[in-house]
Structure formats: structure tokens, C-alpha cells
Motif scaffolding. Structure first.
Motif, short mmCIF file in Angstrom:
data_model
loop_
_atom_site.label_atom_id
_atom_site.label_comp_id
_atom_site.label_asym_id
_atom_site.label_seq_id
_atom_site.Cartn_x
_atom_site.Cartn_y
_atom_site.Cartn_z
N CYS A 71 33.44 32.27 36.73
CA CYS A 71 34.87 32.46 36.97
C CYS A 71 35.07 32.46 38.47
O CYS A 71 34.47 33.26 39.19
CB CYS A 71 35.34 33.78 36.38
SG CYS A 71 37.11 34.08 36.59
N GLU A 84 39.21 23.40 42.08
CA GLU A 84 39.37 22.61 40.86
C GLU A 84 38.82 21.20 41.03
O GLU A 84 38.16 20.66 40.14
CB GLU A 84 40.84 22.58 40.46
CG GLU A 84 41.38 23.93 40.00
CD GLU A 84 42.88 23.94 39.79
OE1 GLU A 84 43.36 24.80 39.03
OE2 GLU A 84 43.58 23.09 40.40
N SER A 94 36.54 23.86 31.90
CA SER A 94 36.88 25.29 31.97
C SER A 94 35.90 26.16 31.19
O SER A 94 35.87 27.38 31.38
CB SER A 94 38.30 25.52 31.46
OG SER A 94 38.42 25.07 30.12
N ASP A 95 35.09 25.56 30.32
CA ASP A 95 34.09 26.33 29.60
C ASP A 95 32.94 26.76 30.51
O ASP A 95 32.30 27.79 30.27
CB ASP A 95 33.53 25.54 28.42
CG ASP A 95 32.90 24.22 28.85
OD1 ASP A 95 33.41 23.61 29.81
OD2 ASP A 95 31.91 23.81 28.22
N ARG A 98 35.71 28.39 35.17
CA ARG A 98 37.09 28.82 34.95
C ARG A 98 37.70 29.21 36.30
O ARG A 98 37.22 30.13 36.96
CB ARG A 98 37.14 30.01 33.99
CG ARG A 98 38.55 30.48 33.66
CD ARG A 98 38.52 31.69 32.75
NE ARG A 98 37.84 31.40 31.48
CZ ARG A 98 37.63 32.32 30.54
NH1 ARG A 98 38.02 33.58 30.74
NH2 ARG A 98 37.02 31.98 29.43
N ARG A 100 40.87 30.54 38.61
CA ARG A 100 42.08 31.33 38.53
C ARG A 100 42.64 31.59 39.93
O ARG A 100 41.89 31.90 40.85
CB ARG A 100 41.82 32.68 37.85
CG ARG A 100 41.48 32.58 36.37
CD ARG A 100 42.71 32.19 35.57
NE ARG A 100 42.43 32.09 34.15
CZ ARG A 100 42.02 31.00 33.52
NH1 ARG A 100 41.82 29.89 34.23
NH2 ARG A 100 41.80 31.01 32.23
N MET A 112 35.01 36.96 30.78
CA MET A 112 34.36 35.71 30.39
C MET A 112 33.63 35.82 29.05
O MET A 112 32.81 34.98 28.73
CB MET A 112 33.37 35.29 31.48
CG MET A 112 34.02 34.85 32.78
SD MET A 112 34.85 33.26 32.64
CE MET A 112 33.47 32.12 32.61
#
Length: 210
Positions: A71, A84, A94-95, A98, A100, A112
């Protein structure tokens, strides 16, 4: 910046423009990854939190070396777009990665599915260590830290004494400390947890300063 080792070794990463972020240099990142690999016996299966992601290089390096998922949290919008883009460049959905946009010092940290085994803390050096270590205490209180988790905290050398005091207050022990000029990285773990291969904090004359 490049991925140093693992399945994506040599792949070039983008870095956010401007001085809003301070990417960890390749040399320091390589040393950090060696420290972590020694302390936990590698990265395989680790669930990672990169709390001040910047370019995402730290978490993406861990994924390249075998971490299961990460994450990546960053408050700056432009930097989030870079994170990204770097994740897409390496083929992570995203698996696995991830991303944010949030200020981890104020907002709740995403879950997670499993507690975090490895946490990267690389905030701006002006960030109060009390706020950074309060974040770690919140993670532990929320059940987001594995019992044998390792926390990597990069900070200015001038903050080392404060980090020592604050870590103890937060129930953390400094397992390893290394310095590169004014840059210090501490590996912290829950006090009393056993970490295979961990070393005691270096005394000033033992720290790497080249």
C-alpha cells in the motif's frame, strides 16, 4: 532512479518534479534493502506499507524482490500520479500495489487484509518525529502491524536522540541504525519481538558515513 534487484532489476522509475519530495538515493536504498533482507530473511510474502511514498521506489523495490503486496500512500497529487505510473510501468495492478492519496499523519491507513510486515517511513525531514512515531503507535493499536514487523524510518541525523526517546515511549526498539552523512535510517521493531539477523544500534564510530 532504477529498481536495484529482483524481477524488475534495472527498470527506470520516474520521480516527482520539484522539491516537494526527497527520493532516497540509489546507494542508500540499496543499503536499506540489504539491511531489511538480513533482518527478516528476505522479502518473500511481505505485506508492505510505504507511508510517505514519493515516487514509490521503496515499496516497488520490495515488490520486485518478492513482497506479496504494498500500500503506497502519498498526500501530493502530482506524486500520486507518478507512483501510479511507476506501478503500471512494472505491471503491478491494485492487487499488488494499492495507491492512495492521503496524509497518513491525519487519515486512517488502509487495510490490506493482513497486518503490515514492513513499513517504510520516509517523511520530509522537517516532520516532527513525535508525529511519525505516533503513526506507528496508531498502526499497532489498530492491529495493522504484524507482531514481528519491521519499520524503516529515514530521518535527519540531528533527530536521532529524539527518535530514541520517542521509540521507547511508543513500545519500539531500534534494532539497527545506519548513517550516511546527515541521513540516518533506523530499523524499528515492536519491543521484545525477535528479529532474525537484526543488529544492535551502531555507536557513532560504527555508523557508515562515507
Amino acid at each position: 532512479m532504477r529498481i536495484i534487484a529482483g524481477e524488475h532489476k534495472g527498470r527506470v522509475l520516474k520521480a516527482p518534479k520539484g522539491d516537494g519530495t526527497r527520493p532516497t538515493t540509489d546507494r542508500v536504498r540499496e543499503s536499506l534493502m540489504s539491511m531489511l533482507a538480513s533482518a527478516r530473511g528476505g522479502f518473500d510474502g511481505a505485506v508492505v506499507l510505504d507511508a510517505f511514498a514519493g515516487s514509490g521506489a521503496l515499496a516497488l523495490e520490495a515488490l520486485s524482490r518478492g513482497a506479496a503486496a504494498a500500500c503506497l500512500v502519498e498526500r501530493d497529487g502530482a506524486a500520486v500520479r507518478v507512483v501510479e505510473a511507476n506501478a503500471r510501468l512494472l505491471g503491478y495492478g491494485s492487487d499488488r500495489a494499492r495507491v492512495r492519496r492521503a496524509d497518513v499523519l491525519k487519515a486512517a491507513v488502509p487495510r490490506m487484509g493482513k497486518p503490515y510486515d514492513l513499513v517504510f517511513l520516509d517523511p520530509p525531514y522537517a516532520t516532527d518525529p513525535a508525529d511519525v512515531l505516533a503513526l506507528v503507535a496508531r498502526l499497532a493499536a489498530a492491529g495493522l502491524l504484524a507482531g514481528d514487523a519491521l519499520v524503516s524510518y529515514e530521518h535527519d541525523a540531528a533527530a536521532s536522540a529524539a527518535v530514541d526517546d520517542l521509540a521507547a515511549s511508543a513500545g519500539l526498539a531500534v534494532a539497527t541504525r545506519r548513517a550516511w552523512g546527515d541521513t540516518v535510517i533506523d530499523l524499528l521493531r515492536p519491543d521484545g519481538a525477535r528479529t532474525e539477523g537484526a543488529e544492535p544500534p551502531a555507536t557513532p564510530h560504527e555508523e557508515e558515513t562515507r
